[in-house]
Design an enzyme around this catalytic site. Structure first.
Site, PDB file in Angstrom:
ATOM      1  N   LYS A  28      -4.351 -13.165   2.674  1.00 45.54           N
ATOM      2  CA  LYS A  28      -5.432 -12.335   2.155  1.00 45.54           C
ATOM      3  C   LYS A  28      -5.825 -12.812   0.751  1.00 45.54           C
ATOM      4  O   LYS A  28      -4.996 -13.430   0.094  1.00 45.54           O
ATOM      5  CB  LYS A  28      -4.980 -10.886   2.103  1.00 45.54           C
ATOM      6  CG  LYS A  28      -3.754 -10.694   1.193  1.00 45.54           C
ATOM      7  CD  LYS A  28      -3.844  -9.509   0.317  1.00 45.54           C
ATOM      8  CE  LYS A  28      -2.995  -9.738  -0.894  1.00 45.54           C
ATOM      9  NZ  LYS A  28      -2.858  -8.729  -1.809  1.00 45.54           N
ATOM     10  N   ASP A  36      -7.347  -5.945  -3.526  1.00 47.91           N
ATOM     11  CA  ASP A  36      -5.922  -6.299  -3.417  1.00 47.91           C
ATOM     12  C   ASP A  36      -5.205  -5.380  -2.434  1.00 47.91           C
ATOM     13  O   ASP A  36      -4.368  -5.846  -1.652  1.00 47.91           O
ATOM     14  CB  ASP A  36      -5.271  -6.199  -4.807  1.00 47.91           C
ATOM     15  CG  ASP A  36      -3.807  -6.602  -4.792  1.00 47.91           C
ATOM     16  OD1 ASP A  36      -3.503  -7.650  -4.201  1.00 47.91           O
ATOM     17  OD2 ASP A  36      -2.973  -5.872  -5.374  1.00 47.91           O
ATOM     18  N   LYS A  52       5.426  -4.278   8.119  1.00 47.65           N
ATOM     19  CA  LYS A  52       6.368  -3.278   7.608  1.00 47.65           C
ATOM     20  C   LYS A  52       6.805  -2.402   8.774  1.00 47.65           C
ATOM     21  O   LYS A  52       5.963  -1.821   9.464  1.00 47.65           O
ATOM     22  CB  LYS A  52       5.695  -2.408   6.538  1.00 47.65           C
ATOM     23  CG  LYS A  52       5.501  -3.111   5.197  1.00 47.65           C
ATOM     24  CD  LYS A  52       4.890  -2.141   4.203  1.00 47.65           C
ATOM     25  CE  LYS A  52       4.489  -2.813   2.909  1.00 47.65           C
ATOM     26  NZ  LYS A  52       5.581  -3.000   1.958  1.00 47.65           N
ATOM     27  N   HIS A  81      -4.920  -3.973   2.854  1.00 43.79           N
ATOM     28  CA  HIS A  81      -3.786  -3.324   3.532  1.00 43.79           C
ATOM     29  C   HIS A  81      -4.081  -1.902   4.025  1.00 43.79           C
ATOM     30  O   HIS A  81      -3.806  -1.567   5.165  1.00 43.79           O
ATOM     31  CB  HIS A  81      -2.585  -3.238   2.589  1.00 43.79           C
ATOM     32  CG  HIS A  81      -2.126  -4.567   2.060  1.00 43.79           C
ATOM     33  ND1 HIS A  81      -1.917  -5.653   2.871  1.00 43.79           N
ATOM     34  CD2 HIS A  81      -1.832  -4.987   0.806  1.00 43.79           C
ATOM     35  CE1 HIS A  81      -1.505  -6.685   2.135  1.00 43.79           C
ATOM     36  NE2 HIS A  81      -1.448  -6.305   0.886  1.00 43.79           N
ATOM     37  N   HIS A 120       0.693  -8.414   5.366  1.00 42.82           N
ATOM     38  CA  HIS A 120       2.137  -8.146   5.485  1.00 42.82           C
ATOM     39  C   HIS A 120       2.425  -6.656   5.686  1.00 42.82           C
ATOM     40  O   HIS A 120       3.507  -6.287   6.128  1.00 42.82           O
ATOM     41  CB  HIS A 120       2.920  -8.718   4.301  1.00 42.82           C
ATOM     42  CG  HIS A 120       2.921  -7.871   3.073  1.00 42.82           C
ATOM     43  ND1 HIS A 120       1.862  -7.829   2.189  1.00 42.82           N
ATOM     44  CD2 HIS A 120       3.846  -7.019   2.559  1.00 42.82           C
ATOM     45  CE1 HIS A 120       2.152  -6.999   1.214  1.00 42.82           C
ATOM     46  NE2 HIS A 120       3.355  -6.491   1.398  1.00 42.82           N
ATOM     47  N   GLU A 143       1.751   2.134  -7.554  1.00 43.87           N
ATOM     48  CA  GLU A 143       2.888   1.313  -7.982  1.00 43.87           C
ATOM     49  C   GLU A 143       3.127   1.452  -9.479  1.00 43.87           C
ATOM     50  O   GLU A 143       2.195   1.698 -10.249  1.00 43.87           O
ATOM     51  CB  GLU A 143       2.607  -0.165  -7.677  1.00 43.87           C
ATOM     52  CG  GLU A 143       2.394  -0.453  -6.211  1.00 43.87           C
ATOM     53  CD  GLU A 143       2.138  -1.929  -5.959  1.00 43.87           C
ATOM     54  OE1 GLU A 143       3.038  -2.598  -5.465  1.00 43.87           O
ATOM     55  OE2 GLU A 143       1.036  -2.409  -6.279  1.00 43.87           O
ATOM     56  N   LYS A 164      -1.984   0.293 -10.104  1.00 45.72           N
ATOM     57  CA  LYS A 164      -0.873  -0.357 -10.798  1.00 45.72           C
ATOM     58  C   LYS A 164      -0.545   0.436 -12.055  1.00 45.72           C
ATOM     59  O   LYS A 164      -1.382   1.180 -12.580  1.00 45.72           O
ATOM     60  CB  LYS A 164      -1.287  -1.766 -11.231  1.00 45.72           C
ATOM     61  CG  LYS A 164      -1.653  -2.696 -10.100  1.00 45.72           C
ATOM     62  CD  LYS A 164      -0.447  -3.461  -9.622  1.00 45.72           C
ATOM     63  CE  LYS A 164      -0.809  -4.498  -8.581  1.00 45.72           C
ATOM     64  NZ  LYS A 164       0.288  -4.761  -7.658  1.00 45.72           N
TER      65      LYS A 164
HETATM   66  C1  BG6 Z   1       0.468  -7.328  -2.212  1.00 48.08           C
HETATM   67  C2  BG6 Z   1      -0.403  -7.100  -3.416  1.00 48.08           C
HETATM   68  O1  BG6 Z   1      -0.294  -7.756  -1.121  1.00 48.08           O
HETATM   69  O2  BG6 Z   1       1.119  -6.105  -1.885  1.00 48.08           O
HETATM   70  C3  BG6 Z   1       0.423  -6.622  -4.587  1.00 48.08           C
HETATM   71  O3  BG6 Z   1      -1.068  -8.316  -3.760  1.00 48.08           O
HETATM   72  C4  BG6 Z   1       1.197  -5.385  -4.207  1.00 48.08           C
HETATM   73  O4  BG6 Z   1      -0.413  -6.365  -5.709  1.00 48.08           O
HETATM   74  C5  BG6 Z   1       1.968  -5.621  -2.904  1.00 48.08           C
HETATM   75  O5  BG6 Z   1       2.089  -5.085  -5.254  1.00 48.08           O
HETATM   76  C6  BG6 Z   1       2.593  -4.323  -2.405  1.00 48.08           C
HETATM   77  O6  BG6 Z   1       3.321  -4.536  -1.239  1.00 48.08           O
HETATM   78  P1  BG6 Z   1       4.905  -4.506  -1.260  1.00 48.08           P
HETATM   79  O7  BG6 Z   1       5.286  -4.727   0.155  1.00 48.08           O
HETATM   80  O8  BG6 Z   1       5.335  -5.640  -2.161  1.00 48.08           O
HETATM   81  O9  BG6 Z   1       5.299  -3.185  -1.806  1.00 48.08           O
END
Ligand code: BG6
Length: 470
Positions: free
Chosen positions: A149, A236, A183, A241, A179, A217, A340
């Site tokens: 991505k 992002d 999960k 996601h 990704h 986060e 963030k």
């Molecule tokens: C990523 C983002 O794809 O996913 C990041 O680029 C983010 O900014 C992250 O922190 C969050 O996923 P995970 O699985 O690392 O908590």
């Protein structure tokens, strides 16, 4: 009682031979060492019989030995062991490669054994150049192309990239990686919804008041300005996601969880998504962090971070309210939010049900709606209910039914790589799905770019702008 499907193992659709060589383009990048290689290490530990050839390819003039060390260190970080791991380490190869050069790519492919998978761990612009270059290369039959991505930078570029990919390989050889779909708890949405009679009949506009899909986060920029300052929180996280998580939450039951059915159901779900009420201006809000403290970390203002261009007006917190225009969901707000540098991590899908229509007189206490939470990191499910709790039996208390989900057999990148190596695209996005995800985001972004939605601020370590608190 007979249940014809219970216990049937999930065999992938017949895809023949597995991938023999994994080529990582962008091998010296952060993504490779931090996520891809640890994911591969876990996968190979789980599958000791697998024999994979690994080629690292990048511009940097690494010696094979240095590359092998990178791989060994990443495998070590997840305690990867066993014959499949040893095999990869013993044969790891590194090729100095300009991914935009057809000649270089041809050379990389000449070193591949069996069916190759090219993993583009590269910025979108370089990936696009590499795809162009591949048009001058003889691709072995079955070659898998895995793209990180973001897939394109907007709907038009995603559509153009789809077309260029379609002139190289079949759609099921293209893996648009997300990704989050690897999960285990995100995948658990499927089991929770479609393997229980309890929730699925209630998951619709008649019973659900709102759905929040939140990934807040505490992490800040983490030296990723080169990428993040162009993407921002909406691309992002929401585009890449959270929209996928929304699709898994809203889609109708697929016939099977094999690639063809699952991807079709998700694509159909994404096709129905639009800004809530059809208004992209009121559907989104955005903010950027200023200096602050998170635990024992002091963060500078986002605009003072290395590599950030304040003129870009990049948001570090984005919230969009969407709806699924279907008979099942129309009118239910889906609030997707990610940011963030927030004070507390909140990573969950929270489904809030409607209030009861009538509370019998004499039942006291605070009445709150029932909430089903599917939590990520730590992975758990919590059902929050009103119960006649301890003490006075006519006073309501809040009860919580909690189930901890164990760790998945693989980490998310391990799961993604498993699909790639088995050439099973169940967990990757279809080209159509990628376009629909951008369509929604493009509408909201256009409203932001036209200046109709202010860029607000919040101190790092807070819970967001003050006026967002409900
Ligand atoms: C990523 C983002 O794809 O996913 C990041 O680029 C983010 O900014 C992250 O922190 C969050 O996923 P995970 O699985 O690392 O908590």
């Amino acid at each position: 009682m007979e249940n014809t499907s219970a216990g049937t193992p999930r065999e992938p659709e017949d895809r023949g031979e597995a991938v023999g060589t994994l080529v990582i383009l962008g091998a010296t990048g952060d993504l490779t060492s931090r996520l891809l290689l640890p994911g591969l290490g876990r996968l190979l530990t789980e599958q000791p019989q697998r024999r994979l050839h690994l080629i690292g390819a990048d511009l940097a003039p690494l010696e094979a030995q240095q590359w092998a060390e990178t791989v060994r260190a990443a495998f070590g970080s997840v305690d990867a062991t066993g014959p499949a791991v040893d095999h990869v380490l013993a044969h790891a190869e590194y090729l100095v490669t300009d991914a935009s050069s057809a000649e270089d790519l041809q050379q990389v492919l000449a070193s591949a054994a069996g069916i190759p998978a090219l993993y583009f761990a590269l910025p979108p612009a370089v990936t696009a150049q590499a795809i162009e270059a591949l048009h001058q290369v003889d691709l072995p039959a079955g070659t898998v192309l895995a793209l990180e991505k973001p897939f394109g930078v907007d709907r038009a570029s995603a559509a153009a990239l789809n077309r260029r990919l379609a002139s190289l390989v079949e759609e099921d050889q293209v893996f648009r990686v997300d990704h989050f779909l690897g999960k285990s708890t995100v995948l658990n949405i499927l089991g929770l919804r479609f393997a229980n009679y309890l929730f699925e009949p209630l998951l619709n506009r008649d019973h659900v008041a709102k759905v929040e899909i939140v990934y807040d986060e505490q992490l800040g920029l983490e030296n990723r300005a080169g990428y993040y300052d162009r993407a921002g929180a909406m691309i992002d996280m929401i585009q890449s996601h959270l929209l996928q998580v929304m699709a898994l939450t809203t889609m109708d039951a697929p016939q099977s969880v094999h690639a063809t059915d699952l991807r079709a159901a998700k694509t159909e779900a994404l096709r129905a998504v639009r800004p809530f009420g059809g208004d992209p201006v009121t559907a989104g809000r955005r903010a950027r962090y200023t200096a602050g403290i998170i635990g024992d970390r002091r963060l500078p203002s986002y605009t003072d971070e290395n590599g950030v261009d304040p003129e870009r007006d990049t948001e570090t917190l984005a919230e969009v309210t969407l709806e699924s225009t279907t008979w099942r969901w129309a009118g239910v707000p889906f609030i997707l939010r990610s940011g963030k540098a927030l004070g507390a991590a909140r990573r969950e899908i929270a489904i809030t049900f409607r209030q009861v229509p009538h509370l019998p007189a004499g039942l006291d206490g605070h009445l709150e709606p029932t909430v089903l939470r599917i939590c990520l990191k730590p992975d758990a499910m919590v059902l929050e209910l009103n119960v006649n709790g301890p003490g006075d039996p006519f006073v309501l208390d809040r009860g919580r039914l909690t189930a901890d989900f164990g760790a998945g057999r693989l980490n998310p990148y391990g799961e993604v790589l498993h699909g790639i190596l088995e050439r099973d695209p169940s967990l990757s996005l279809s080209g159509e799905a990628a376009k629909h995800a951008w369509r929604v985001i493009d509408q909201i972004r256009a409203a932001w770019q036209s200046g109709q939605v202010p860029l607000e601020e919040y101190p790092a370590g807070s819970s967001g702008p003050q006026n967002w608190q409900s």
